[in-house]
Design a protein around this motif. Sequence first.
Motif, PDB file in Angstrom:
ATOM      1  N   PRO A 124     -31.060  15.606   1.785  1.00 19.94           N
ATOM      2  CA  PRO A 124     -31.200  16.661   2.792  1.00 19.94           C
ATOM      3  C   PRO A 124     -30.344  16.451   4.043  1.00 19.94           C
ATOM      4  O   PRO A 124     -29.692  17.399   4.495  1.00 19.94           O
ATOM      5  CB  PRO A 124     -32.699  16.640   3.106  1.00 19.94           C
ATOM      6  CG  PRO A 124     -33.330  16.144   1.849  1.00 19.94           C
ATOM      7  CD  PRO A 124     -32.377  15.111   1.324  1.00 19.94           C
ATOM      8  N   PRO A 125     -30.292  15.235   4.633  1.00 21.33           N
ATOM      9  CA  PRO A 125     -29.374  15.060   5.763  1.00 21.33           C
ATOM     10  C   PRO A 125     -27.915  15.320   5.402  1.00 21.33           C
ATOM     11  O   PRO A 125     -27.158  15.867   6.215  1.00 21.33           O
ATOM     12  CB  PRO A 125     -29.590  13.594   6.174  1.00 21.33           C
ATOM     13  CG  PRO A 125     -30.975  13.282   5.741  1.00 21.33           C
ATOM     14  CD  PRO A 125     -31.156  14.041   4.459  1.00 21.33           C
ATOM     15  N   ILE A 126     -27.515  14.938   4.190  1.00 16.46           N
ATOM     16  CA  ILE A 126     -26.133  15.190   3.771  1.00 16.46           C
ATOM     17  C   ILE A 126     -25.870  16.689   3.684  1.00 16.46           C
ATOM     18  O   ILE A 126     -24.798  17.174   4.070  1.00 16.46           O
ATOM     19  CB  ILE A 126     -25.851  14.486   2.428  1.00 16.46           C
ATOM     20  CG1 ILE A 126     -25.818  12.970   2.631  1.00 16.46           C
ATOM     21  CG2 ILE A 126     -24.534  14.972   1.828  1.00 16.46           C
ATOM     22  CD1 ILE A 126     -25.715  12.177   1.347  1.00 16.46           C
ATOM     23  N   VAL A 127     -26.852  17.446   3.192  1.00 18.14           N
ATOM     24  CA  VAL A 127     -26.715  18.903   3.136  1.00 18.14           C
ATOM     25  C   VAL A 127     -26.557  19.470   4.550  1.00 18.14           C
ATOM     26  O   VAL A 127     -25.704  20.327   4.802  1.00 18.14           O
ATOM     27  CB  VAL A 127     -27.934  19.534   2.427  1.00 18.14           C
ATOM     28  CG1 VAL A 127     -27.929  21.052   2.584  1.00 18.14           C
ATOM     29  CG2 VAL A 127     -27.933  19.169   0.949  1.00 18.14           C
ATOM     30  N   ALA A 128     -27.373  18.981   5.489  1.00 16.77           N
ATOM     31  CA  ALA A 128     -27.278  19.452   6.873  1.00 16.77           C
ATOM     32  C   ALA A 128     -25.928  19.088   7.485  1.00 16.77           C
ATOM     33  O   ALA A 128     -25.319  19.894   8.208  1.00 16.77           O
ATOM     34  CB  ALA A 128     -28.415  18.857   7.705  1.00 16.77           C
ATOM     35  N   LEU A 129     -25.443  17.884   7.198  1.00 17.22           N
ATOM     36  CA  LEU A 129     -24.144  17.462   7.726  1.00 17.22           C
ATOM     37  C   LEU A 129     -23.010  18.275   7.107  1.00 17.22           C
ATOM     38  O   LEU A 129     -22.026  18.600   7.784  1.00 17.22           O
ATOM     39  CB  LEU A 129     -23.936  15.972   7.467  1.00 17.22           C
ATOM     40  CG  LEU A 129     -24.818  15.027   8.296  1.00 17.22           C
ATOM     41  CD1 LEU A 129     -24.690  13.594   7.789  1.00 17.22           C
ATOM     42  CD2 LEU A 129     -24.450  15.105   9.774  1.00 17.22           C
ATOM     43  N   ALA A 130     -23.135  18.607   5.817  1.00 19.74           N
ATOM     44  CA  ALA A 130     -22.120  19.453   5.178  1.00 19.74           C
ATOM     45  C   ALA A 130     -22.096  20.836   5.815  1.00 19.74           C
ATOM     46  O   ALA A 130     -21.029  21.427   6.022  1.00 19.74           O
ATOM     47  CB  ALA A 130     -22.400  19.562   3.678  1.00 19.74           C
ATOM     48  N   SER A 131     -23.277  21.352   6.151  1.00 22.46           N
ATOM     49  CA  SER A 131     -23.352  22.638   6.848  1.00 22.46           C
ATOM     50  C   SER A 131     -22.636  22.565   8.189  1.00 22.46           C
ATOM     51  O   SER A 131     -21.847  23.454   8.546  1.00 22.46           O
ATOM     52  CB  SER A 131     -24.823  23.015   7.052  1.00 22.46           C
ATOM     53  OG  SER A 131     -24.947  24.152   7.877  1.00 22.46           O
ATOM     54  N   ALA A 132     -22.895  21.487   8.936  1.00 22.20           N
ATOM     55  CA  ALA A 132     -22.236  21.307  10.233  1.00 22.20           C
ATOM     56  C   ALA A 132     -20.731  21.149  10.065  1.00 22.20           C
ATOM     57  O   ALA A 132     -19.946  21.676  10.864  1.00 22.20           O
ATOM     58  CB  ALA A 132     -22.824  20.089  10.947  1.00 22.20           C
ATOM     59  N   ALA A 133     -20.319  20.420   9.013  1.00 24.58           N
ATOM     60  CA  ALA A 133     -18.891  20.190   8.794  1.00 24.58           C
ATOM     61  C   ALA A 133     -18.157  21.499   8.521  1.00 24.58           C
ATOM     62  O   ALA A 133     -17.090  21.763   9.093  1.00 24.58           O
ATOM     63  CB  ALA A 133     -18.692  19.219   7.630  1.00 24.58           C
ATOM     64  N   LEU A 134     -18.724  22.339   7.668  1.00 27.13           N
ATOM     65  CA  LEU A 134     -18.072  23.611   7.348  1.00 27.13           C
ATOM     66  C   LEU A 134     -18.007  24.518   8.572  1.00 27.13           C
ATOM     67  O   LEU A 134     -16.991  25.176   8.821  1.00 27.13           O
ATOM     68  CB  LEU A 134     -18.818  24.306   6.209  1.00 27.13           C
ATOM     69  CG  LEU A 134     -18.592  23.717   4.816  1.00 27.13           C
ATOM     70  CD1 LEU A 134     -19.565  24.327   3.815  1.00 27.13           C
ATOM     71  CD2 LEU A 134     -17.151  23.945   4.362  1.00 27.13           C
ATOM     72  N   PHE A 135     -19.088  24.546   9.340  1.00 30.68           N
ATOM     73  CA  PHE A 135     -19.072  25.378  10.543  1.00 30.68           C
ATOM     74  C   PHE A 135     -18.099  24.816  11.574  1.00 30.68           C
ATOM     75  O   PHE A 135     -17.365  25.563  12.231  1.00 30.68           O
ATOM     76  CB  PHE A 135     -20.474  25.480  11.142  1.00 30.68           C
ATOM     77  CG  PHE A 135     -20.555  26.415  12.312  1.00 30.68           C
ATOM     78  CD1 PHE A 135     -20.461  27.783  12.129  1.00 30.68           C
ATOM     79  CD2 PHE A 135     -20.715  25.930  13.604  1.00 30.68           C
ATOM     80  CE1 PHE A 135     -20.524  28.661  13.206  1.00 30.68           C
ATOM     81  CE2 PHE A 135     -20.776  26.792  14.687  1.00 30.68           C
ATOM     82  CZ  PHE A 135     -20.681  28.163  14.489  1.00 30.68           C
ATOM     83  N   GLY A 136     -18.094  23.486  11.707  1.00 33.81           N
ATOM     84  CA  GLY A 136     -17.161  22.868  12.643  1.00 33.81           C
ATOM     85  C   GLY A 136     -15.713  23.124  12.256  1.00 33.81           C
ATOM     86  O   GLY A 136     -14.856  23.359  13.116  1.00 33.81           O
ATOM     87  N   MET A 137     -15.422  23.111  10.958  1.00 32.60           N
ATOM     88  CA  MET A 137     -14.063  23.379  10.484  1.00 32.60           C
ATOM     89  C   MET A 137     -13.639  24.816  10.778  1.00 32.60           C
ATOM     90  O   MET A 137     -12.450  25.099  10.950  1.00 32.60           O
ATOM     91  CB  MET A 137     -13.980  23.108   8.979  1.00 32.60           C
ATOM     92  CG  MET A 137     -14.058  21.634   8.603  1.00 32.60           C
ATOM     93  SD  MET A 137     -14.304  21.376   6.821  1.00 32.60           S
ATOM     94  CE  MET A 137     -12.820  22.140   6.176  1.00 32.60           C
ATOM     95  N   SER A 138     -14.613  25.726  10.833  1.00 23.77           N
ATOM     96  CA  SER A 138     -14.267  27.130  11.083  1.00 23.77           C
ATOM     97  C   SER A 138     -13.787  27.360  12.512  1.00 23.77           C
ATOM     98  O   SER A 138     -13.071  28.331  12.778  1.00 23.77           O
ATOM     99  CB  SER A 138     -15.479  28.025  10.797  1.00 23.77           C
ATOM    100  OG  SER A 138     -16.471  27.900  11.804  1.00 23.77           O
ATOM    101  N   MET A 139     -14.159  26.464  13.432  1.00 23.46           N
ATOM    102  CA  MET A 139     -13.814  26.681  14.844  1.00 23.46           C
ATOM    103  C   MET A 139     -12.307  26.648  15.090  1.00 23.46           C
ATOM    104  O   MET A 139     -11.749  27.601  15.649  1.00 23.46           O
ATOM    105  CB  MET A 139     -14.547  25.666  15.720  1.00 23.46           C
ATOM    106  CG  MET A 139     -16.060  25.802  15.690  1.00 23.46           C
ATOM    107  SD  MET A 139     -16.867  24.549  16.724  1.00 23.46           S
ATOM    108  CE  MET A 139     -18.582  24.839  16.305  1.00 23.46           C
ATOM    109  N   PRO A 140     -11.599  25.574  14.710  1.00 24.01           N
ATOM    110  CA  PRO A 140     -10.147  25.588  14.940  1.00 24.01           C
ATOM    111  C   PRO A 140      -9.428  26.643  14.104  1.00 24.01           C
ATOM    112  O   PRO A 140      -8.400  27.179  14.531  1.00 24.01           O
ATOM    113  CB  PRO A 140      -9.708  24.170  14.556  1.00 24.01           C
ATOM    114  CG  PRO A 140     -10.785  23.638  13.699  1.00 24.01           C
ATOM    115  CD  PRO A 140     -12.049  24.272  14.173  1.00 24.01           C
ATOM    116  N   LEU A 141      -9.960  26.957  12.923  1.00 24.67           N
ATOM    117  CA  LEU A 141      -9.336  28.001  12.107  1.00 24.67           C
ATOM    118  C   LEU A 141      -9.509  29.369  12.761  1.00 24.67           C
ATOM    119  O   LEU A 141      -8.585  30.195  12.757  1.00 24.67           O
ATOM    120  CB  LEU A 141      -9.945  27.994  10.702  1.00 24.67           C
ATOM    121  CG  LEU A 141      -9.706  26.712   9.887  1.00 24.67           C
ATOM    122  CD1 LEU A 141     -10.424  26.782   8.552  1.00 24.67           C
ATOM    123  CD2 LEU A 141      -8.210  26.478   9.677  1.00 24.67           C
TER     124      LEU A 141
END
Length: 355
Positions: free
Chosen positions: A9-26
């Motif tokens: 579950p923490p890995i799933v939450a971190l993956a969610s944060a990673a994808l959203f974080g990646m969307s910012m510079p894009l």
Amino acid sequence: MISLRDYGPPIVALASAALFGMSMPLAKLLLGGGMDPWLLAGLLYLGAGLGLGLLHLVQRARKGAAAEAPLARGDLPWLALVVLAGGVAGPLLLMIGLTSTPASSAALLLNVEGLATMAIAWLVFKENVDRRLLLGALAILAGAVLLSWRGGPSGLGLGALAIVAACVAWGIDNNLTRKLSAADPVQITMIKGLVAGTVNLALALAHGAAAPSLPEVAGAGLVGFLGYGVSLTLFVLALRHLGSARTGAYFSLAPFIGAVLAVCLLGEPLTAQLLVAAVLMGIGLYLHLAERHEHEHVHQAMEHAHRHCHDEHHQHAHGPDDPLGEPHTHVHRHSPMTHRHPHYPDLHHRHRHAR
């Protein structure tokens, strides 16, 4: 410490944060091309909703035992509140606030969402929190604030209050979505994306935004599908297993991930500010991953439907019409049970705690 297999579950939450974080510079690259911010928000949400809509159709065509539980009629009031708070009120208040608030102050104020999510979870929904988790959450939030700090917050007024209100709306959205987290996360996020996208796009066009080019639409749609659609789907899954406060804390790592990607892709400088934020967020992440929450607790009798395997909480009988194989989804009943083991505030552990 909660066992290694429970780090899922923490890995799933971190993956969610990673994808959203990646969307910012894009998204910043798209804005650099002259796209209206409000229009971009609409396209990002629509990309999420339409992309997940296609995925939902594929899921329905391949419907089987491992399918997620669909939204039930009793979920609709909660879904309406979620869409209203997170898909309509949040974006609208944010755009109102941005019209009169400096970008530096706005970036700083957006960190209120994580704080609002955790505060509502702890104070209203009574999710358990101890000193370790509180310190970890504060360390992560401190890192997020440091990343967005661009000097003293100037010009704070009604615009700033509108941004804070938007963050509170998203905090309410996150906590209410927890109520729906047993259901299909793709379906939930699809509906949120379609509504939020339509609202934002309509508002942008009503305010005179220029029609985007086809490449801009395609680029925004792809970023929206991954950075909003897939990210929020994973966020709902994390809510199912971690509760709102912990998921919100992990998701607060998104600005750091976005900042690192900006250094790598956009050539932005590697600053002391980013390094200190990394240390703070690393400390917060460790404190959360090292959590041990174990005590004797009582499971009340309940009946619900969600995707599950036959672990110690799912030792129920099956009827002739129930699906075979695991994982599977069907309506099942839990008998009262008292036991002790490490656990998160997931679907089956939303009990009250003595203070």
